[in-house]
Design a protein around this motif. Structure first.
Motif, PDB file in Angstrom:
ATOM      1  N   MET A   1      29.173 -18.808 118.467  1.00 22.60           N
ATOM      2  CA  MET A   1      30.151 -19.539 119.069  1.00 22.60           C
ATOM      3  C   MET A   1      30.231 -19.091 120.388  1.00 22.60           C
ATOM      4  O   MET A   1      30.538 -19.717 121.477  1.00 22.60           O
ATOM      5  CB  MET A   1      31.529 -19.378 118.261  1.00 22.60           C
TER       6      MET A   1
ATOM      7  N   ARG B   1      33.212 -12.031 104.656  1.00 27.62           N
ATOM      8  CA  ARG B   1      32.327 -12.486 105.591  1.00 27.62           C
ATOM      9  C   ARG B   1      31.487 -13.692 104.826  1.00 27.62           C
ATOM     10  O   ARG B   1      31.243 -14.568 105.575  1.00 27.62           O
ATOM     11  CB  ARG B   1      31.261 -11.127 105.778  1.00 27.62           C
TER      12      ARG B   1
ATOM     13  N   TYR C   1      39.688   2.828 113.187  1.00 27.62           N
ATOM     14  CA  TYR C   1      40.194   1.463 113.398  1.00 27.62           C
ATOM     15  C   TYR C   1      41.416   1.175 112.781  1.00 27.62           C
ATOM     16  O   TYR C   1      41.965   0.005 112.999  1.00 27.62           O
ATOM     17  CB  TYR C   1      39.015   0.896 112.320  1.00 27.62           C
TER      18      TYR C   1
ATOM     19  N   ALA D   1      39.731 -11.149 119.067  1.00 21.88           N
ATOM     20  CA  ALA D   1      38.305 -10.916 119.116  1.00 21.88           C
ATOM     21  C   ALA D   1      37.411 -12.092 119.848  1.00 21.88           C
ATOM     22  O   ALA D   1      36.612 -11.930 120.468  1.00 21.88           O
ATOM     23  CB  ALA D   1      37.692 -10.746 117.840  1.00 21.88           C
ATOM     24  N   GLY D   2      38.155 -13.501 119.561  1.00 24.48           N
ATOM     25  CA  GLY D   2      37.273 -14.370 119.974  1.00 24.48           C
ATOM     26  C   GLY D   2      37.764 -15.005 121.382  1.00 24.48           C
ATOM     27  O   GLY D   2      37.105 -16.297 121.529  1.00 24.48           O
TER      28      GLY D   2
ATOM     29  N   HIS E   1      34.861  -6.459 102.750  1.00 25.51           N
ATOM     30  CA  HIS E   1      34.398  -7.226 104.026  1.00 25.51           C
ATOM     31  C   HIS E   1      33.166  -8.273 103.399  1.00 25.51           C
ATOM     32  O   HIS E   1      33.107  -9.543 103.997  1.00 25.51           O
ATOM     33  CB  HIS E   1      33.654  -5.989 104.604  1.00 25.51           C
TER      34      HIS E   1
ATOM     35  N   THR F   1      37.099 -11.405 124.806  1.00 22.64           N
ATOM     36  CA  THR F   1      35.567 -11.029 124.994  1.00 22.64           C
ATOM     37  C   THR F   1      35.043 -12.093 125.583  1.00 22.64           C
ATOM     38  O   THR F   1      34.234 -11.957 126.709  1.00 22.64           O
ATOM     39  CB  THR F   1      35.059 -10.836 123.490  1.00 22.64           C
TER      40      THR F   1
ATOM     41  N   PRO G   1      25.064  -6.473 122.777  1.00 23.10           N
ATOM     42  CA  PRO G   1      26.481  -6.593 123.038  1.00 23.10           C
ATOM     43  C   PRO G   1      27.535  -7.153 121.820  1.00 23.10           C
ATOM     44  O   PRO G   1      28.673  -7.002 122.056  1.00 23.10           O
ATOM     45  CB  PRO G   1      26.813  -7.831 124.102  1.00 23.10           C
ATOM     46  N   PHE G   2      26.779  -7.780 120.888  1.00 21.80           N
ATOM     47  CA  PHE G   2      27.647  -8.109 119.643  1.00 21.80           C
ATOM     48  C   PHE G   2      27.480  -7.183 118.277  1.00 21.80           C
ATOM     49  O   PHE G   2      27.889  -7.574 117.395  1.00 21.80           O
ATOM     50  CB  PHE G   2      27.173  -9.428 119.336  1.00 21.80           C
TER      51      PHE G   2
ATOM     52  N   MET H   1      32.690   2.074 119.206  1.00 22.33           N
ATOM     53  CA  MET H   1      32.991   1.360 117.857  1.00 22.33           C
ATOM     54  C   MET H   1      32.375   2.385 116.894  1.00 22.33           C
ATOM     55  O   MET H   1      31.207   2.643 116.636  1.00 22.33           O
ATOM     56  CB  MET H   1      31.929   0.187 117.955  1.00 22.33           C
TER      57      MET H   1
ATOM     58  N   ASP I   1      28.117  -6.746 112.463  1.00 20.73           N
ATOM     59  CA  ASP I   1      28.116  -7.336 113.922  1.00 20.73           C
ATOM     60  C   ASP I   1      28.869  -8.678 113.994  1.00 20.73           C
ATOM     61  O   ASP I   1      29.745  -9.029 112.965  1.00 20.73           O
ATOM     62  CB  ASP I   1      26.760  -7.939 114.388  1.00 20.73           C
ATOM     63  N   CYS I   2      28.941  -9.158 115.250  1.00 19.36           N
ATOM     64  CA  CYS I   2      30.318 -10.070 115.519  1.00 19.36           C
ATOM     65  C   CYS I   2      29.740 -11.558 114.870  1.00 19.36           C
ATOM     66  O   CYS I   2      28.687 -11.817 114.876  1.00 19.36           O
ATOM     67  CB  CYS I   2      30.010 -10.383 117.068  1.00 19.36           C
TER      68      CYS I   2
ATOM     69  N   ARG J   1      31.335   5.199 114.507  1.00 20.23           N
ATOM     70  CA  ARG J   1      30.859   5.403 112.842  1.00 20.23           C
ATOM     71  C   ARG J   1      30.872   7.093 112.496  1.00 20.23           C
ATOM     72  O   ARG J   1      31.010   7.621 113.294  1.00 20.23           O
ATOM     73  CB  ARG J   1      29.334   4.802 112.764  1.00 20.23           C
TER      74      ARG J   1
HETATM   75  C1  HEM Z   1      30.962 -12.530 124.494  1.00 19.34           C
HETATM   76  C2  HEM Z   1      31.746 -12.725 123.328  1.00 19.34           C
HETATM   77  C3  HEM Z   1      31.933 -11.436 122.062  1.00 19.34           C
HETATM   78  C4  HEM Z   1      31.419 -10.426 122.141  1.00 19.34           C
HETATM   79  C5  HEM Z   1      30.767  -9.594 123.328  1.00 19.34           C
HETATM   80  C6  HEM Z   1      31.927  -9.593 120.887  1.00 19.34           C
HETATM   81  C7  HEM Z   1      31.414  -8.424 120.434  1.00 19.34           C
HETATM   82  C8  HEM Z   1      31.757  -7.899 119.034  1.00 19.34           C
HETATM   83  C9  HEM Z   1      31.358  -6.620 118.496  1.00 19.34           C
HETATM   84  C10 HEM Z   1      30.639  -5.571 119.377  1.00 19.34           C
HETATM   85  C11 HEM Z   1      31.822  -6.651 117.358  1.00 19.34           C
HETATM   86  C12 HEM Z   1      31.753  -5.499 116.594  1.00 19.34           C
HETATM   87  C13 HEM Z   1      33.056  -4.654 116.476  1.00 19.34           C
HETATM   88  C14 HEM Z   1      32.866  -3.327 115.648  1.00 19.34           C
HETATM   89  O1  HEM Z   1      32.007  -3.038 114.931  1.00 19.34           O
HETATM   90  O2  HEM Z   1      34.190  -2.597 115.985  1.00 19.34           O
HETATM   91  C15 HEM Z   1      32.442  -7.826 116.986  1.00 19.34           C
HETATM   92  C16 HEM Z   1      32.982  -8.282 115.706  1.00 19.34           C
HETATM   93  C17 HEM Z   1      33.554  -9.397 115.397  1.00 19.34           C
HETATM   94  N1  HEM Z   1      33.960 -10.514 116.405  1.00 19.34           N
HETATM   95 FE1  HEM Z   1      33.033 -10.494 118.082  1.00 19.34          FE
HETATM   96  N2  HEM Z   1      32.712 -10.708 120.299  1.00 19.34           N
HETATM   97  C18 HEM Z   1      32.421 -11.840 121.053  1.00 19.34           C
HETATM   98  C19 HEM Z   1      32.998 -13.205 120.592  1.00 19.34           C
HETATM   99  C20 HEM Z   1      33.779 -13.334 119.478  1.00 19.34           C
HETATM  100  C21 HEM Z   1      34.097 -14.611 119.087  1.00 19.34           C
HETATM  101  C22 HEM Z   1      33.940 -15.843 119.943  1.00 19.34           C
HETATM  102  C23 HEM Z   1      34.632 -14.650 117.697  1.00 19.34           C
HETATM  103  C24 HEM Z   1      35.233 -15.618 116.960  1.00 19.34           C
HETATM  104  C25 HEM Z   1      35.970 -16.737 117.152  1.00 19.34           C
HETATM  105  C26 HEM Z   1      34.650 -13.358 117.324  1.00 19.34           C
HETATM  106  C27 HEM Z   1      34.757 -12.701 116.182  1.00 19.34           C
HETATM  107  C28 HEM Z   1      34.384 -11.512 115.560  1.00 19.34           C
HETATM  108  C29 HEM Z   1      34.797 -10.840 114.482  1.00 19.34           C
HETATM  109  C30 HEM Z   1      35.349 -11.782 113.183  1.00 19.34           C
HETATM  110  C31 HEM Z   1      34.251  -9.868 114.135  1.00 19.34           C
HETATM  111  C32 HEM Z   1      34.414  -8.728 112.927  1.00 19.34           C
HETATM  112  C33 HEM Z   1      33.129  -9.092 112.159  1.00 19.34           C
HETATM  113  C34 HEM Z   1      33.014  -8.319 111.004  1.00 19.34           C
HETATM  114  O3  HEM Z   1      33.401  -7.175 110.971  1.00 19.34           O
HETATM  115  O4  HEM Z   1      32.236  -8.660 110.123  1.00 19.34           O
HETATM  116  N3  HEM Z   1      33.840 -12.507 118.361  1.00 19.34           N
HETATM  117  N4  HEM Z   1      32.532  -8.540 118.363  1.00 19.34           N
END
Ligand code: HEM
Length: 514
Positions: A463, A148, A126, A317-318, A144, A321, A450-451, A386, A457-458, A388
């Motif tokens: 949003m 969070r 990472y 990230a936001g 974290h 994606t 996907p999230f 991703m 998770d995301c 682990r």
């Molecule tokens: C279709 C849209 C999206 C998909 C498919 C997606 C997917 C993901 C995935 C798979 C992770 C985990 C990553 C990992 O473990 O390495 C993640 C983490 C994250 N995503 Fe998303 N994401 C999307 C949209 C967004 C949006 C709109 C935001 C914020 C504005 C966002 C903010 C974050 C953040 C801050 C994390 C880290 C969370 C943590 O570690 O606690 N994502 N996302």
């Protein structure tokens, strides 16, 4: 003829007289012998040798790295799963799983009563925060949890409702940019990848920094956004040094100063914007992320450097994606006219005016939701792994004990397009998600994550759902789209950390005039 031992040169003399070339040959021979011996150990005796997979991936990680380097990992790993089953040893120390249970065991809370403990993120892979203040994505457990909990309410349904005007503003602007383009040239083709990116970045710029990036207005990528896209391929390739500790150390000495300088320059864009945003203080109306974070009692529990790192993370990230998801969904719908017709009819029969489409109203549209979900299956925005890592006591994954120090992956695209999980896996069938649909009753629906899953998770998934639905709803309601011939094979892409998306060229006709 036997050699007279008395005439044979002494060993020490041979060593003294050896040329540089001879030394090099000896060293090379030693390294090759060591490599082969280690390879044989890995194939035959390593604790992972009980897991299925080709011998060559157990022997060396070169095939895995080559797939990463060429952006073909997602296809490569899918083929391996097709041949070897739900778990494959894709590198000497790495297992890939497409069984849905792996989401829970490797990313989620694990299965009660099984051996070992919960795997962690593979921290080395990472990377490190360039300002030494890890963002929520890179932060270890205690930090974290703190971040969070600070962010969670800023992403709650209530908070999203407060942010709705920002979403509507930019999605309506997207519609008017298309209208303006058509008024100048009714035959004009549009690259939807660009337009969706502009929209997502403008929204997030506003929500994260309280100022738009003005990409929709200027019809141009902001330079630092272009750098993000350009940097992903390089980052994936450079990230390969993490697989070899020696290379990592050499890289740290030789290339890190240059790369860190570039990364710091990039971070500075966020630092400057966060500066400007914080000077404005809390707005009484609320409506952006920092308002919502700062209003909470714990809101100040984040250092300034962490705010910078998190702003920079959220801006990537936001945005990319959501723009990827809407691009993929547009392509899939245009390739499946019957589904496109059905979702368009749903929209046009529900709403009398585009202005009636609120977040809440489009969230209630059953077929649109099915379409988005199926889009995320066939074109999951997070293309990269991703990873682990199992801890000192190993972990139980899908009922099998996995030894310590093993890297684990659930490759999204391969999982979602495997016949083991979904019937007609390569076809776009939103109806498969209807619970009463018997034809797809055997689909392992829980495979679609996907999230991601679990405590990491995301953060932005709700949003993202609102944003994807709003964008698709307003575009499909107001316009009739047709795929241009040059984009027929759009989905044949390479993937690094993100999909390498070519332009998605679309012919647009106005359905509802402004
Ligand atoms: C279709 C849209 C999206 C998909 C498919 C997606 C997917 C993901 C995935 C798979 C992770 C985990 C990553 C990992 O473990 O390495 C993640 C983490 C994250 N995503 Fe998303 N994401 C999307 C949209 C967004 C949006 C709109 C935001 C914020 C504005 C966002 C903010 C974050 C953040 C801050 C994390 C880290 C969370 C943590 O570690 O606690 N994502 N996302």
């Amino acid at each position: 003829m036997a050699t007279n031992p008395e005439n044979a040169p002494a060993f020490s003399q041979i060593i003294r007289n050896a040329s540089l070339l001879q030394w090099a040959i000896v060293l090379l021979t030693f390294l090759i012998a060591r490599w082969i011996a280690r390879g044989i150990y890995r194939v035959q005796f390593h604790p992972l040798s009980k897991f299925p997979g080709p011998k060559y991936t157990a022997f060396t990680r070169i095939p895995h790295l080559s797939a990463l380097f060429t952006g073909t990992f997602y296809r490569w790993v899918a083929k391996l799963h097709e041949e070897y089953g739900e778990v494959v040893r894709i590198s000497p120390d790495e297992l890939s799983f497409i069984n849905p249970q792996a989401w829970n065991d490797a990313y989620g809370h694990g299965t009660k009563g099984t051996k070992g403990s919960r795997p962690t993120k593979h921290w080395v892979r990472y990377g490190k925060a360039v300002n030494n203040a890890p963002s929520i994505l890179q932060a270890h457990d205690v930090d974290h949890r703190r971040m969070r909990s600070i962010f969670t309410s800023a992403f709650s349904d209530r908070a999203l409702k407060e942010m709705e005007p920002v979403f509507l503003k930019y999605v309506d602007q997207l519609v008017s940019v298309i209208r303006t383009g058509l008024s100048k040239d009714p035959e004009r083709k549009f690259d939807m990848v660009r337009l969706y990116n502009f929209t997502a970045f403008d929204v997030m710029g506003d929500l994260t920094y309280g100022e738009s990036l003005d990409m929709l207005n200027n019809s141009e990528y902001a330079p630092w956004v272009s750098q993000v896209f350009g940097g992903m391929k390089g980052a994936t390739r450079l990230g390969m040094v993490h697989f070899y500790p020696i290379l990592r150390h050499i890289f740290k000495i030789v290339a890190s100063p240059y790369i860190n300088k570039k990364r710091l320059e990039h971070l500075q864009h966020s630092v400057d914007r966060v500066d400007r945003r914080l000077k404005k203080g809390i707005s009484t109306e609320g409506g952006d992320l920092w308002d919502l974070v700062m209003k909470q009692p714990g809101g100040k529990g984040m250092s300034r450097a962490e705010m910078d790192s998190n702003s920079s993370l959220i801006m990537i990230a936001g945005t990319e994606t959501s723009a990827t998801a809407t691009s993929g969904l547009t392509y899939l719908l245009l390739k499946n006219p019957d589904k496109l017709k059905k979702v368009t009819e749903e929209l046009r029969s529900t709403f009398a005016r585009s202005a009636d489409m609120t977040m809440e109203a489009v969230a209630a549209l059953p077929y649109l939701n099915l379409c988005v979900k199926e889009g995320l299956r066939l074109y999951p925005p997070v293309a990269g792994a991703m990873p682990r890592l199992t801890q000192a006591d190993g972990a139980a994954i899908c009922g099998e004990f996995v030894p310590p120090g093993t890297t684990l992956t659930v490759p999204q695209h391969a999982t979602y397009t495997s016949e083991r999980n979904f019937k007609d896996p390569l076809e776009y069938i939103p109806e498969r998600w209807i619970p009463s649909n018997e034809r797809y009753a055997s689909d392992r629906k829980e495979a679609l994550q996907p999230f991601s899953k679990g405590s990491r998770d995301c953060l932005g998934k709700n949003m993202a759902w609102h944003e994807m639905r709003l964008i698709m709803a307003k575009v499909l309601y107001n316009f009739d789209l047709t795929l241009c011939p040059e984009s027929e094979a759009w989905s044949k892409q390479k993937a690094y950390l993100i999909w390498e998306k070519p332009p998605l060229m679309v012919q647009v006709k106005t359905y509802y005039p402004a």
